[in-house]
Design a protein around this motif. Sequence first.
Motif, PDB file in Angstrom:
ATOM      1  N   UNK A 194       0.967  -1.237   0.045  1.00  0.00           N
ATOM      2  CA  UNK A 194       0.054  -0.170  -0.019  1.00  0.00           C
ATOM      3  C   UNK A 194       0.982   1.277  -0.106  1.00  0.00           C
ATOM      4  N   UNK A 195       1.828   1.152   0.953  1.00  0.00           N
ATOM      5  CA  UNK A 195       2.869   2.417   0.798  1.00  0.00           C
ATOM      6  C   UNK A 195       3.407   2.753  -0.228  1.00  0.00           C
ATOM      7  N   UNK A 196       4.093   1.559  -0.794  1.00  0.00           N
ATOM      8  CA  UNK A 196       4.683   1.805  -2.141  1.00  0.00           C
ATOM      9  C   UNK A 196       3.830   2.273  -3.394  1.00  0.00           C
ATOM     10  N   UNK A 197       2.704   1.573  -3.252  1.00  0.00           N
ATOM     11  CA  UNK A 197       1.709   2.017  -4.312  1.00  0.00           C
ATOM     12  C   UNK A 197       1.232   3.512  -4.247  1.00  0.00           C
ATOM     13  N   UNK A 198       0.963   3.921  -2.969  1.00  0.00           N
ATOM     14  CA  UNK A 198       0.523   5.293  -2.747  1.00  0.00           C
ATOM     15  C   UNK A 198       1.775   6.146  -2.981  1.00  0.00           C
ATOM     16  N   UNK A 199       3.160   5.772  -2.611  1.00  0.00           N
ATOM     17  CA  UNK A 199       4.259   6.745  -2.924  1.00  0.00           C
ATOM     18  C   UNK A 199       4.363   6.791  -4.509  1.00  0.00           C
TER      19      UNK A 199
ATOM     20  N   UNK B 224      -4.429   3.604  -5.448  1.00  0.00           N
ATOM     21  CA  UNK B 224      -4.637   2.901  -3.971  1.00  0.00           C
ATOM     22  C   UNK B 224      -4.902   3.731  -2.996  1.00  0.00           C
ATOM     23  N   UNK B 225      -5.945   3.641  -2.195  1.00  0.00           N
ATOM     24  CA  UNK B 225      -6.391   4.397  -1.076  1.00  0.00           C
ATOM     25  C   UNK B 225      -6.532   3.580   0.100  1.00  0.00           C
TER      26      UNK B 225
ATOM     27  N   UNK C 138      -6.659  -5.592  -4.291  1.00  0.00           N
ATOM     28  CA  UNK C 138      -6.503  -4.429  -5.237  1.00  0.00           C
ATOM     29  C   UNK C 138      -4.833  -3.948  -4.725  1.00  0.00           C
ATOM     30  N   UNK C 139      -4.319  -3.988  -3.410  1.00  0.00           N
ATOM     31  CA  UNK C 139      -3.295  -3.614  -3.105  1.00  0.00           C
ATOM     32  C   UNK C 139      -2.268  -4.584  -3.455  1.00  0.00           C
ATOM     33  N   UNK C 140      -2.432  -6.087  -3.429  1.00  0.00           N
ATOM     34  CA  UNK C 140      -1.414  -6.932  -3.688  1.00  0.00           C
ATOM     35  C   UNK C 140      -1.141  -7.089  -5.112  1.00  0.00           C
ATOM     36  N   UNK C 141      -2.121  -6.809  -5.932  1.00  0.00           N
ATOM     37  CA  UNK C 141      -2.142  -6.675  -7.446  1.00  0.00           C
ATOM     38  C   UNK C 141      -1.916  -5.408  -7.847  1.00  0.00           C
ATOM     39  N   UNK C 142      -1.417  -4.576  -7.286  1.00  0.00           N
ATOM     40  CA  UNK C 142      -1.372  -3.183  -7.685  1.00  0.00           C
ATOM     41  C   UNK C 142      -0.216  -2.989  -9.140  1.00  0.00           C
ATOM     42  N   UNK C 143       0.765  -3.879  -8.987  1.00  0.00           N
ATOM     43  CA  UNK C 143       1.555  -3.884 -10.108  1.00  0.00           C
ATOM     44  C   UNK C 143       1.509  -5.057 -11.155  1.00  0.00           C
TER      45      UNK C 143
ATOM     46  N   UNK D   8      -1.056 -12.303  -4.740  1.00  0.00           N
ATOM     47  CA  UNK D   8      -2.128 -11.894  -3.683  1.00  0.00           C
ATOM     48  C   UNK D   8      -2.442 -13.205  -2.748  1.00  0.00           C
ATOM     49  N   UNK D   9      -1.502 -14.345  -3.158  1.00  0.00           N
ATOM     50  CA  UNK D   9      -1.569 -15.700  -2.671  1.00  0.00           C
ATOM     51  C   UNK D   9      -0.371 -15.959  -1.815  1.00  0.00           C
ATOM     52  N   UNK D  10      -0.459 -16.654  -0.710  1.00  0.00           N
ATOM     53  CA  UNK D  10       0.727 -16.948   0.064  1.00  0.00           C
ATOM     54  C   UNK D  10       0.602 -18.504   0.622  1.00  0.00           C
ATOM     55  N   UNK D  11       1.689 -19.168   0.527  1.00  0.00           N
ATOM     56  CA  UNK D  11       1.914 -20.598   0.956  1.00  0.00           C
ATOM     57  C   UNK D  11       2.994 -20.419   2.199  1.00  0.00           C
TER      58      UNK D  11
END
Length: 431
Positions: free
Chosen positions: A244-249, A277-278, A285-290, A372-375
Amino acid sequence: MKFFRAALFLFFVFAASGVFAQSSAELKRRRDKLTEELEQLNREYQETASNKKVSLKQLNILKAQINLREEKITNINSEVRNLNNQISESNNTVHSLQNQLDQLKKEYAGMVLFAYRNQSAYNKLMFIFAAKDFNQAYRRLKYLQQFGTYRERQAGYIQGTQKDLHVKIVELDKDKKQKNDLLQSQEKEKEELGKAKNNQVKVIVDLSKHQGELKQQQRDVQKRIARNNKEIVNTIKREIEEARRKAEAEAREAARIAAAKAKAENREVVAPTKKAITKSSTNSEILNSTPEAAKLSNSFLGNKGRLPWPVATGQLVHGFGTYNDADGIRNDNAGYEIRTSTGAPVRSVFDGTVSRVQDIAGAYLVIISHGEYFTAYQNLKSVNVAVGQKVATKQTIGTVALDPSTGDATTIFTLSKGTTFVDPRLWLAPN
């Protein structure tokens, strides 16, 4: 036309047999694999049984044996069902071929009788010269010539049908013998299953004498698992906040550059086409922002149901969800608890980036992000990856450790979408 219809019937029968053979081969491979796993478990149980002190490891081995034997019995039932279908089809084919053979022999006998009655050259000439005109005489001559060829062909049909009939009878006998062998094997498995269940009752009775100690061990295990799950969720939350911080920056920097360019060109600032991103943006949306993260998420989702297991060989001890152990303790499992061999390599189930490597109570936890997935992979004795490292599908990330309470080599695998754990059964390929 009769022969054509019979040939067409046989084609569909043999095609169905091909499908049956493929299905039977798969069932046999699964049965052989289950037999191999049961033999391994039996060797391990014999080792633990030599120890006078009954342990949870013995109980877990017995549980695994019972599950595998029940699965093997179900597998044998499927094989017997297939054989029953095949035997029924073979019986129908044998009857059809027998009827066809009888008809061919009857027709051939009629031709032989006709040929016998008209075997002299005088009779053949009289048959030709009795024609009303030249055209009819020519047709009768051709008929006599073709009659001999057709009789030879009919004899070939009889030989071919006899051969097909013999092959089908041999297959039928083979299927009946195989069915009998499977039924005997099934009875043996049921007998062994009964013994395993009786042993399980005895072990539970012996373990109940040390109930306090065992319950404490189980509580310690559950505390460690809960600590790991909490660490997984916290790691994912940190990933989300960082994204989120990276996308906002990046959005602020893009807006600043756009404003400066618009001012230099003396025009209005054009609103960005990409959604910013807000605070109200979803985790997805955040995890798939790139573009890279979105592509990886889509690729991971596209392999749903086909992901490899985190270990090459192993048995499922506990699946996703709530269960009660032998001591009646209620447990919530966020993933798959998998029992494998000592020192077995643990591998990533998909391409991704290592998000976390953490030593918790003497065992390592590794978390890998896939968009957006984690193992996550718990209870590792050693690891050979580092935070930020890119990993590939089936790449070894460490080795499994022994569970201190049971002495089993087990690992716990969890899969989550964002911070929500999901059932690995829906994602992993059949083992």
